[in-house]
Scaffold this motif. Structure first.
Motif, PDB file in Angstrom:
ATOM      1  N   ALA A  73      -9.678  -3.588  12.199  1.00  0.00           N
ATOM      2  CA  ALA A  73      -9.153  -4.844  12.789  1.00  0.00           C
ATOM      3  C   ALA A  73      -8.544  -5.695  11.559  1.00  0.00           C
ATOM      4  CB  ALA A  73     -10.360  -5.410  13.383  1.00  0.00           C
ATOM      5  N   ALA A  74      -9.052  -5.738  10.430  1.00  0.00           N
ATOM      6  CA  ALA A  74      -8.586  -6.526   9.479  1.00  0.00           C
ATOM      7  C   ALA A  74      -7.193  -5.937   9.142  1.00  0.00           C
ATOM      8  CB  ALA A  74      -9.177  -6.404   8.235  1.00  0.00           C
ATOM      9  N   ILE A  75      -6.984  -4.718   9.088  1.00  0.00           N
ATOM     10  CA  ILE A  75      -5.832  -4.034   8.779  1.00  0.00           C
ATOM     11  C   ILE A  75      -4.615  -4.216   9.933  1.00  0.00           C
ATOM     12  CG2 ILE A  75      -4.627  -1.904   8.276  1.00  0.00           C
ATOM     13  CD1 ILE A  75      -6.909  -0.887   6.820  1.00  0.00           C
ATOM     14  N   ALA A  76      -5.195  -4.190  10.931  1.00  0.00           N
ATOM     15  CA  ALA A  76      -4.258  -4.243  12.289  1.00  0.00           C
ATOM     16  C   ALA A  76      -3.817  -5.755  12.391  1.00  0.00           C
ATOM     17  CB  ALA A  76      -5.038  -3.801  13.555  1.00  0.00           C
ATOM     18  N   GLN A 115       3.565   0.583  13.167  1.00  0.00           N
ATOM     19  CA  GLN A 115       2.823   1.785  13.135  1.00  0.00           C
ATOM     20  C   GLN A 115       1.346   1.570  12.321  1.00  0.00           C
ATOM     21  OE1 GLN A 115       4.547   5.831  12.319  1.00  0.00           O
ATOM     22  NE2 GLN A 115       3.212   5.941  10.747  1.00  0.00           N
ATOM     23  N   LEU A 116       1.509   0.765  11.526  1.00  0.00           N
ATOM     24  CA  LEU A 116       0.237   0.353  10.629  1.00  0.00           C
ATOM     25  C   LEU A 116      -0.812  -0.184  11.540  1.00  0.00           C
ATOM     26  CD1 LEU A 116      -1.232   0.008   7.888  1.00  0.00           C
ATOM     27  CD2 LEU A 116      -0.208  -2.492   7.759  1.00  0.00           C
ATOM     28  N   SER A 117      -0.195  -1.280  12.536  1.00  0.00           N
ATOM     29  CA  SER A 117      -1.222  -1.853  13.310  1.00  0.00           C
ATOM     30  C   SER A 117      -1.663  -0.818  14.477  1.00  0.00           C
ATOM     31  CB  SER A 117      -0.466  -3.092  13.972  1.00  0.00           C
ATOM     32  OG  SER A 117      -0.385  -4.153  13.280  1.00  0.00           O
ATOM     33  N   PRO A 169     -10.966  12.645  14.221  1.00  0.00           N
ATOM     34  CA  PRO A 169     -12.142  12.476  13.801  1.00  0.00           C
ATOM     35  C   PRO A 169     -11.698  11.162  12.995  1.00  0.00           C
ATOM     36  CG  PRO A 169     -12.114  14.845  13.309  1.00  0.00           C
ATOM     37  CD  PRO A 169     -10.956  14.247  14.147  1.00  0.00           C
ATOM     38  N   PRO A 170     -12.589  10.172  12.883  1.00  0.00           N
ATOM     39  CA  PRO A 170     -12.242   8.965  12.400  1.00  0.00           C
ATOM     40  C   PRO A 170     -11.614   9.232  10.648  1.00  0.00           C
ATOM     41  CG  PRO A 170     -14.609   8.944  12.292  1.00  0.00           C
ATOM     42  CD  PRO A 170     -14.217  10.235  12.895  1.00  0.00           C
ATOM     43  N   ASP A 171     -12.122  10.068   9.911  1.00  0.00           N
ATOM     44  CA  ASP A 171     -11.646  10.603   8.778  1.00  0.00           C
ATOM     45  C   ASP A 171     -10.283  11.109   8.938  1.00  0.00           C
ATOM     46  OD1 ASP A 171     -14.366  11.289   9.051  1.00  0.00           O
ATOM     47  OD2 ASP A 171     -14.413  11.743   6.862  1.00  0.00           O
ATOM     48  N   ALA A 172      -9.631  11.513   9.860  1.00  0.00           N
ATOM     49  CA  ALA A 172      -8.287  12.236   9.735  1.00  0.00           C
ATOM     50  C   ALA A 172      -7.398  10.963  10.278  1.00  0.00           C
ATOM     51  CB  ALA A 172      -8.170  13.259  11.037  1.00  0.00           C
ATOM     52  N   ALA A 173      -7.990  10.119  11.208  1.00  0.00           N
ATOM     53  CA  ALA A 173      -7.293   8.972  11.519  1.00  0.00           C
ATOM     54  C   ALA A 173      -6.958   7.926  10.470  1.00  0.00           C
ATOM     55  CB  ALA A 173      -7.919   8.215  12.649  1.00  0.00           C
ATOM     56  N   LEU A 177      -3.279   6.622   8.696  1.00  0.00           N
ATOM     57  CA  LEU A 177      -3.171   5.193   8.459  1.00  0.00           C
ATOM     58  C   LEU A 177      -2.895   5.132   6.995  1.00  0.00           C
ATOM     59  CD1 LEU A 177      -3.509   2.084   9.260  1.00  0.00           C
ATOM     60  CD2 LEU A 177      -6.023   2.270   8.595  1.00  0.00           C
ATOM     61  N   VAL A 178      -3.566   5.680   5.952  1.00  0.00           N
ATOM     62  CA  VAL A 178      -3.286   5.533   4.679  1.00  0.00           C
ATOM     63  C   VAL A 178      -1.740   6.082   4.374  1.00  0.00           C
ATOM     64  CG1 VAL A 178      -3.724   6.186   2.430  1.00  0.00           C
ATOM     65  CG2 VAL A 178      -5.567   5.349   3.970  1.00  0.00           C
ATOM     66  N   GLU A 179      -1.398   7.242   5.048  1.00  0.00           N
ATOM     67  CA  GLU A 179      -0.012   7.645   4.750  1.00  0.00           C
ATOM     68  C   GLU A 179       0.918   6.640   5.248  1.00  0.00           C
ATOM     69  OE1 GLU A 179       0.547  11.430   6.874  1.00  0.00           O
ATOM     70  OE2 GLU A 179       0.435  12.565   4.758  1.00  0.00           O
TER      71      GLU A 179
END
Length: 192
Positions: A73-76, A115-117, A169-173, A177-179
């Motif tokens: 949420a902080a990133i979004a 896309q970041l959000s 999986p949250p790891d993949a999401a 996001l980092v990409e």
């Protein structure tokens, strides 16, 4: 040479952390004022969230779905229009690390900000999804062995949608996001 999901995430995360945290600390916001300082503060906030998430996904801290949602949420909150509003045309004076390409390729910059959000929101929705045994950073594959992008590219190509990420999986999401952070930094941030 193909980089594994594990190695690629480590590389991308390290680059994003260096950029995000470096933006805030390298200048210590010293000479920055006005809109440049506001965006440095926003980048610093996002960098701290990425760092906290990275620690969690690497196993450095205990996985906590509620904290994943909080950090996402902080990133979004800093993506989309909140980000683009911090880049009025030609605001690159002083300690700014913004490149003029932001304004000559505004559509791409704006799309990456959106896309970041979107991807941060998808990560928040994915927080309770099952995780790969050992975590993605533990060297296990993901997405049925399709690779990080599911065989597809990013921006302008058919890549993952936020709905797809929310079911991963949250790891993949998080990796996607980092990409997005990395793509934006590569194209629109001055190299150090």
């Amino acid at each position: 040479m193909t980089i594994s999901s594990n190695g690629r995430l480590k590389t991308i995360t390290a680059a994003c952390l260096a950029v995000a945290i470096g933006t805030g600390t390298a200048f210590a916001h010293g000479d920055a004022t006005g809109i440049v300082k506001e965006r440095m503060d926003a980048m610093d906030s996002m960098g701290k969230a990425v760092k906290a998430l990275s620690e969690m996904f690497r196993g450095g801290t205990t996985y906590d779905a509620e904290d994943v949602r909080k950090q996402a949420a902080a990133i979004a909150a800093h993506g989309g229009e909140a980000m683009t509003s911090l880049f009025p045309e030609h605001s690159i004076s002083g300690p700014s690390e913004a490149r003029p390409e932001i304004w000559t390729d505004w559509d791409r910059f704006s799309a990456l900000a959106g896309q970041l959000s979107d991807f941060a929101g998808a990560l928040a929705r994915a927080a309770n999804n099952p995780r790969p045994q050992g975590g993605m950073m533990g060297g296990h594959g993901m997405m049925g062995g399709q690779g990080m992008m599911g065989g597809q590219g990013m921006m302008g190509q058919s890549g993952p949608t936020p709905e797809m990420l929310a079911s991963m999986p949250p790891d993949a999401a998080f990796m996607h996001l980092v990409e997005t952070c990395s793509a934006c930094h590569q194209d629109f941030r001055k190299a150090k």
